[in-house]
Design an enzyme around this catalytic site. Structure first.
Site, PDB file in Angstrom:
ATOM      1  N   ALA A   1       7.856  -9.092  15.022  1.00  0.00           N
ATOM      2  CA  ALA A   1       7.978  -7.764  15.647  1.00  0.00           C
ATOM      3  C   ALA A   1       8.007  -7.894  17.169  1.00  0.00           C
ATOM      4  O   ALA A   1       7.509  -8.880  17.735  1.00  0.00           O
ATOM      5  CB  ALA A   1       6.816  -6.881  15.228  1.00  0.00           C
ATOM      6  N   HIS A   2       8.564  -6.897  17.817  1.00  0.00           N
ATOM      7  CA  HIS A   2       8.614  -6.883  19.281  1.00  0.00           C
ATOM      8  C   HIS A   2       7.230  -7.102  19.879  1.00  0.00           C
ATOM      9  O   HIS A   2       7.060  -7.884  20.816  1.00  0.00           O
ATOM     10  CB  HIS A   2       9.213  -5.567  19.786  1.00  0.00           C
ATOM     11  CG  HIS A   2       9.256  -5.483  21.273  1.00  0.00           C
ATOM     12  ND1 HIS A   2       8.223  -4.916  21.999  1.00  0.00           N
ATOM     13  CD2 HIS A   2      10.168  -5.908  22.176  1.00  0.00           C
ATOM     14  CE1 HIS A   2       8.519  -4.993  23.289  1.00  0.00           C
ATOM     15  NE2 HIS A   2       9.694  -5.596  23.421  1.00  0.00           N
ATOM     16  N   THR A   3       6.224  -6.413  19.357  1.00  0.00           N
ATOM     17  CA  THR A   3       4.868  -6.541  19.896  1.00  0.00           C
ATOM     18  C   THR A   3       4.391  -7.984  19.816  1.00  0.00           C
ATOM     19  O   THR A   3       3.862  -8.517  20.794  1.00  0.00           O
ATOM     20  CB  THR A   3       3.885  -5.639  19.131  1.00  0.00           C
ATOM     21  OG1 THR A   3       4.360  -4.289  19.184  1.00  0.00           O
ATOM     22  CG2 THR A   3       2.491  -5.712  19.728  1.00  0.00           C
TER      23      THR A   3
ATOM     24  N   THR B   1       6.089  -1.095  19.078  1.00  0.00           N
ATOM     25  CA  THR B   1       6.754  -1.202  20.377  1.00  0.00           C
ATOM     26  C   THR B   1       8.184  -1.680  20.172  1.00  0.00           C
ATOM     27  O   THR B   1       8.533  -2.213  19.122  1.00  0.00           O
ATOM     28  CB  THR B   1       6.030  -2.168  21.344  1.00  0.00           C
ATOM     29  OG1 THR B   1       6.135  -3.505  20.852  1.00  0.00           O
ATOM     30  CG2 THR B   1       4.575  -1.775  21.542  1.00  0.00           C
TER      31      THR B   1
END
Length: 96
Positions: A51-53, A28
């Site tokens: 990470a974005h997620t 994501t």
């Protein structure tokens, strides 16, 4: 978290997400943020703790497993799955 999987390859498909789905995707980015209030959990093939997620899931208080190799090919939309973020595990529980 347990619920139906929603397997998406790109953010352009995110209009398919229903409230209570578990998002399964490659990764994501900020384009995906609008689905986080709807989903019970997130599973991505790529990513780590920064990470974005991972960050967005923590902000929304939902479990996430990142780095789940081949998840988008192994898990099918509609299958009931369980996401255990504490163990970094995803379990396929059934076909519907």
């Amino acid at each position: 978290a347990e619920g139906p999987a929603r397997v998406l390859k790109t953010y352009m498909e995110m209009d398919q997400v229903q409230k209570g789905d578990i998002l399964v995707t490659v990764s994501t980015d900020p384009n995906w943020t609008p689905v986080f209030p709807l989903i019970k959990a997130a599973v991505t093939e790529q990513g780590g703790v920064l990470a974005h997620t991972s960050i967005t899931a923590r902000e929304f208080g939902i479990p996430a497993v990142v780095g789940a190799r081949d998840a988008t090919n192994t898990i099918k939309t509609g299958q009931k799955i369980r996401v255990d973020a504490g163990q970094g595990a995803v379990y396929i529980l059934g076909n519907n």
